[in-house]
Design an enzyme around this catalytic site. Structure first.
Site: not given
Ligand code: OSB
Ligand code: MG
Length: 370
Positions: A213, A262
């Site tokens: 990712e 998201k």
């Molecule tokens: O990049 O997916 C991301 C949390 C905060 C900001 C960005 C990310 C994330 C996570 C956590 O990876 C995902 C979750 O809510 O469990």
């Molecule tokens: Mg991410």
């Protein structure tokens, strides 16, 4: 639907365990709870901007400003025809997608309550439960990481995401792969690599990952396309996809083979559904990302992830992975098969623990028509 009052709460929620990514470490999560009152009903939305601009440029501070000084005045005292009407009204405001999405979530909650329908049904969801995984932050050492991952596997999570950054990639991911040869594993760099340093990721191609990712910068679809050519493993974009147009361009440029959706990042649930539909049409799988949401945002994520093309497990873990105490009375728990049930009550299907909201609120403002 006449919008009578909007309340904002700037929340600070202690995390059960610190969360470290390539952009920083945090022991608490901040967000803004948006409460919209209309015709005797109350809708809740979560603006997922955090305290610092590490994931994207928005913060709780910028979102508070945009919500209070721009979004609320566009709505207060007005009769809103629906979500499309809302989207037309906010078109004059550039950017600030997380702030816009927070209000949109509250409006969806209201619409669902008005219609007596769960959000999942309004969005076109088709499944009663969704497959989920857990996103594991950077740890002190590969050995510590293996221990933590083992604990999450014992709890029943069937898919693990590891945060990586330059210098903390192959050793960490390799250790987890060695310890758990069959686990569904993926990694997230949060844009920490450059086209020059990304060669460090090439050995990950041999570790049977589900996806890699956001290795490169958020505004760099072109170099992601060039990088994808060097991998068998699908690249997945998170930060880079902030609109339907970027999703289409990423598809056409082959910048990735999977998209993390998201609702906050793309400016609201309706845009998230639009990207879902485009990807479904073009044969690209999607999954629901997370922003360490409270029970409010978690309910929204579960509804979104119930749509048919969310075919990979989401970053939607059980409430106790994040918060000892949440702001919703409902707590989300993991089923035996690494799934979480989609809420079935009207709208988001959650009720607020007002005492918890007060306890976590750093600031509150109640906005009324001028
Ligand atoms: O990049 O997916 C991301 C949390 C905060 C900001 C960005 C990310 C994330 C996570 C956590 O990876 C995902 C979750 O809510 O469990
Ligand atoms: Mg991410």
């Amino acid at each position: 639907m006449r919008i009578e009052r909007i309340t904002l709460d700037h929340l600070r929620m202690p995390l059960v365990t610190p969360f470290e990514t390539s952009f920083g470490r945090s022991t608490a999560r901040e967000c803004i709870l948006v409460t919209v009152h209309a015709e005797g009903l109350t809708g809740y939305g979560e603006c997922v901007a955090d305290r610092d601009p590490g994931y994207c440029y928005e913060t709780t501070g910028t979102a508070w400003h945009i919500l209070k000084d721009y979004l609320a005045p566009l709505l207060l005292g007005h009769d809103l025809a629906g979500i499309e009407d809302y989207r037309q009204r906010v078109r004059s405001i550039k950017g600030h997608l997380l702030a816009k999405a927070g209000v949109e979530m509250a409006l969806w909650d209201l619409l669902g309550k008005q219609a007596g329908q769960p959000l999942s049904r309004l969005l076109g969801g088709t499944r009663p439960r969704v497959q989920v995984g857990v996103s594991v932050g950077l740890q002190a050492s590969p050995a510590a990481l293996v221990t933590i991952v083992g604990q999450y596997l014992d709890l029943g999570y069937a898919r693990i995401k590891l945060k990586i950054k330059p210098g903390r990639d192959l050793d960490d991911v390799g250790a987890v792969r060695d310890a758990f040869p069959a686990v569904r594993l993926q990694v997230d760099a949060n844009a920490a690599y450059t086209p020059e340093t990304a060669s460090a990721l090439l050995p990950l191609d041999a570790l049977a990952l589900l996806l890699i990712e956001q290795p490169l910068a958020e505004d760099d679809l072109w170099d992601h396309a060039r990088l994808q050519e060097q991998f068998r493993t699908p690249l997945c974009l998170d930060e880079s996809i902030t609109s339907l147009r970027h999703a289409r361009q990423a598809l056409e440029m082959r910048s990735c083979r999977v998209i993390n959706i998201k609702a906050g990042r793309v400016g609201g649930l309706s845009l998230a559904v639009g990207i879902h539909d485009l990807c479904q049409e073009r044969g690209m799988p999607v999954w629901c990302g997370g922003m360490l949401e409270t029970g409010v945002g978690r309910a929204s994520n579960l509804a979104l992830a119930s749509l048919p093309n969310f075919t990979l497990p989401g970053d939607i873990s059980a409430s106790d992975r994040y918060y000892a105490r949440d702001i919703t009375r409902e707590r989300f728990t993991l089923d035996a098969d690494s799934c979480i049930a989609v809420p079935t009550g009207p709208g988001l299907g959650v009720t607020l623990d007002e005492v918890a909201v007060q306890e976590f609120s750093l600031a509150r403002t109640a906005l009324c028509p001028a």
